[in-house]
Scaffold this active site. Sequence first.
Site, PDB file in Angstrom:
ATOM      1  N   GLU A  29       0.859  -1.188   0.000  1.00  0.00           N
ATOM      2  CA  GLU A  29       0.000   0.000   0.000  1.00  0.00           C
ATOM      3  C   GLU A  29       0.896   1.240   0.000  1.00  0.00           C
ATOM      4  O   GLU A  29       1.740   1.397   0.896  1.00  0.00           O
ATOM      5  CB  GLU A  29      -0.941   0.044   1.208  1.00  0.00           C
ATOM      6  CG  GLU A  29      -1.859   1.278   1.080  1.00  0.00           C
ATOM      7  CD  GLU A  29      -2.801   1.529   2.248  1.00  0.00           C
ATOM      8  OE1 GLU A  29      -2.715   0.838   3.282  1.00  0.00           O
ATOM      9  OE2 GLU A  29      -3.619   2.468   2.112  1.00  0.00           O
ATOM     10  N   ASP A 104      -2.552  12.203  -3.005  1.00  0.00           N
ATOM     11  CA  ASP A 104      -2.639  13.658  -3.168  1.00  0.00           C
ATOM     12  C   ASP A 104      -2.674  13.972  -4.666  1.00  0.00           C
ATOM     13  O   ASP A 104      -1.776  13.547  -5.397  1.00  0.00           O
ATOM     14  CB  ASP A 104      -1.407  14.329  -2.538  1.00  0.00           C
ATOM     15  CG  ASP A 104      -1.242  13.913  -1.077  1.00  0.00           C
ATOM     16  OD1 ASP A 104      -2.198  14.101  -0.306  1.00  0.00           O
ATOM     17  OD2 ASP A 104      -0.178  13.376  -0.722  1.00  0.00           O
ATOM     18  N   LYS A 108      -2.561  21.732  -9.078  1.00  0.00           N
ATOM     19  CA  LYS A 108      -1.984  22.825  -9.871  1.00  0.00           C
ATOM     20  C   LYS A 108      -0.946  22.283 -10.855  1.00  0.00           C
ATOM     21  O   LYS A 108      -0.167  21.397 -10.516  1.00  0.00           O
ATOM     22  CB  LYS A 108      -1.310  23.844  -8.957  1.00  0.00           C
ATOM     23  CG  LYS A 108      -2.300  24.583  -8.104  1.00  0.00           C
ATOM     24  CD  LYS A 108      -1.644  25.715  -7.359  1.00  0.00           C
ATOM     25  CE  LYS A 108      -2.702  26.420  -6.546  1.00  0.00           C
ATOM     26  NZ  LYS A 108      -2.293  26.709  -5.194  1.00  0.00           N
ATOM     27  N   ASP A 140     -11.066  10.663  -5.279  1.00  0.00           N
ATOM     28  CA  ASP A 140     -12.264  11.501  -5.386  1.00  0.00           C
ATOM     29  C   ASP A 140     -12.050  12.554  -6.477  1.00  0.00           C
ATOM     30  O   ASP A 140     -12.920  13.387  -6.686  1.00  0.00           O
ATOM     31  CB  ASP A 140     -12.498  12.218  -4.055  1.00  0.00           C
ATOM     32  CG  ASP A 140     -11.290  13.062  -3.715  1.00  0.00           C
ATOM     33  OD1 ASP A 140     -10.206  12.483  -3.503  1.00  0.00           O
ATOM     34  OD2 ASP A 140     -11.403  14.305  -3.725  1.00  0.00           O
TER      35      ASP A 140
HETATM   36  C1  LIG Z   1      -4.443  12.070   0.955  1.00  0.00           C
HETATM   37  S1  LIG Z   1      -3.534  11.005   1.982  1.00  0.00           S
HETATM   38  C2  LIG Z   1      -4.473   9.487   1.920  1.00  0.00           C
HETATM   39  C3  LIG Z   1      -4.181   8.597   3.096  1.00  0.00           C
HETATM   40  C4  LIG Z   1      -4.936   7.256   3.150  1.00  0.00           C
HETATM   41  N1  LIG Z   1      -4.655   6.417   1.998  1.00  0.00           N
HETATM   42  C5  LIG Z   1      -6.421   7.469   3.269  1.00  0.00           C
HETATM   43  O1  LIG Z   1      -7.149   7.096   2.326  1.00  0.00           O
HETATM   44  O2  LIG Z   1      -6.867   7.974   4.315  1.00  0.00           O
HETATM   45  C6  LIG Z   1      -2.125  10.628   0.969  1.00  0.00           C
HETATM   46  C7  LIG Z   1      -0.990   9.955   1.719  1.00  0.00           C
HETATM   47  O3  LIG Z   1       0.016   9.570   0.794  1.00  0.00           O
HETATM   48  C8  LIG Z   1       1.296   9.823   1.368  1.00  0.00           C
HETATM   49  N2  LIG Z   1       2.259   9.873   0.233  1.00  0.00           N
HETATM   50  C9  LIG Z   1       2.375  10.819  -0.726  1.00  0.00           C
HETATM   51  N3  LIG Z   1       3.329  10.476  -1.622  1.00  0.00           N
HETATM   52  C10 LIG Z   1       3.838   9.271  -1.217  1.00  0.00           C
HETATM   53  C11 LIG Z   1       4.839   8.386  -1.722  1.00  0.00           C
HETATM   54  N4  LIG Z   1       5.542   8.672  -2.833  1.00  0.00           N
HETATM   55  N5  LIG Z   1       5.080   7.242  -1.039  1.00  0.00           N
HETATM   56  C12 LIG Z   1       4.397   6.948   0.082  1.00  0.00           C
HETATM   57  N6  LIG Z   1       3.443   7.761   0.603  1.00  0.00           N
HETATM   58  C13 LIG Z   1       3.150   8.885  -0.036  1.00  0.00           C
HETATM   59  C14 LIG Z   1       1.090  11.091   2.165  1.00  0.00           C
HETATM   60  O4  LIG Z   1       2.064  11.276   3.162  1.00  0.00           O
HETATM   61  C15 LIG Z   1      -0.299  10.861   2.749  1.00  0.00           C
HETATM   62  O5  LIG Z   1      -0.247  10.184   4.003  1.00  0.00           O
END
Ligand SMILES: C[S@@+](CC[C@H](N)C(=O)[O-])C[C@H]1O[C@@H](n2cnc3c(N)ncnc32)[C@H](O)[C@@H]1O
Length: 319
Positions: A29, A104, A108, A140
């Site tokens: 994951e 994320d 932009k 989303d």
């Molecule tokens: C919007 S949150 C979603 C968290 C979770 N999957 C949820 O649905 O509640 C995105 C997560 O991805 C992590 N993230 C972003 N880029 C990443 C990467 N290259 N490798 C691992 N984690 C990453 C961020 O730190 C953040 O915790």
Amino acid sequence: MSLFLDLPGLPFPATNAGIFHRDAPLVLEIGFGDGRFLEWMAKSRPEWNCLGADIARGSVARAFKRLRRAGQAHVRLHHGSGVFLLRNILPDQSVTRVYVNFPDPWRKKRHAENRLFQPSFFELLAARLTMGGSLLFTTDDAPYYEQTVALALKSGYYKVTESPPPAAVLQTKYASRWREAGRNFYHAHIQKQTGHTPAIPPQIQKENGMHHALLNGTIPEITEFEKVIHHFSEGHVVILDVLQMIGREGLVFVARSHEPDLIQELFIQLRPAEKAEADLLLSVMNFGNPIATRGTSEAVKAVSRWLTQQNLTLSGTYY
Ligand SMILES: C[S@@+](CC[C@H](N)C(=O)[O-])C[C@H]1O[C@@H](n2cnc3c(N)ncnc32)[C@H](O)[C@@H]1O
């Protein structure tokens, strides 16, 4: 047994059985957030080896607490990028599934390079997925969804099936947040369907033994320090600060090494050399479990150089 992936103790690349001490389908994951989905996987799919990566310290701390309570033996956490694991740690054709829930979207245009899903991601994924292995992606964000599906199809390695998200994905923190905000969800099952896989070698080599240097002279009095930035071909090192040890003779340099998809926070100490034939030993402290890579080597080199500007002389280097 540690819940964290023991990167300093593993070869690069590692094997699935080497990480989990058993052969079982490997599921990764990327971006586990507070770890809810990873906990669900670990509990409801005990037949899987579950690996999770997240770059945010807060997420890792929350997930760690949750998974420690869950007490499952076949789950491992990595504080860092999932792309780093795919590129450097996991062997070719070893990953059965990758889940990415609500990444994320970096909406932009000028932030587009921060998006997880890039053309290079789909090449790398094709190399590391088993034949018939899949990426399960939920978001989303309609434009990010469409763009991602288009990238996957364009790569030529996958077929895409669209459906409502699995029930467990709808329980994540971000799923709850976006449901309350009335957003729609999009889910794609992106399945590898080709026998031809690209050759994508690891980018970061683990080196044997931790880097260090021997110096002659006396430990300098530090009255001021200006941040040092040191560039090398695959990255850079920043020496952020230097601290005086209390009650002991010595200095500790606080540094950060930046390599592709790998950032390491390093403490590099300068202490009287007890056994070596020199006055002082400069070495990377074990705190934070650093991995010996080109980045740690360059960090020790950068600190050594700075020390030679403070009238110390180098008598031996291992970097
Ligand atoms: C919007 S949150 C979603 C968290 C979770 N999957 C949820 O649905 O509640 C995105 C997560 O991805 C992590 N993230 C972003 N880029 C990443 C990467 N290259 N490798 C691992 N984690 C990453 C961020 O730190 C953040 O915790």
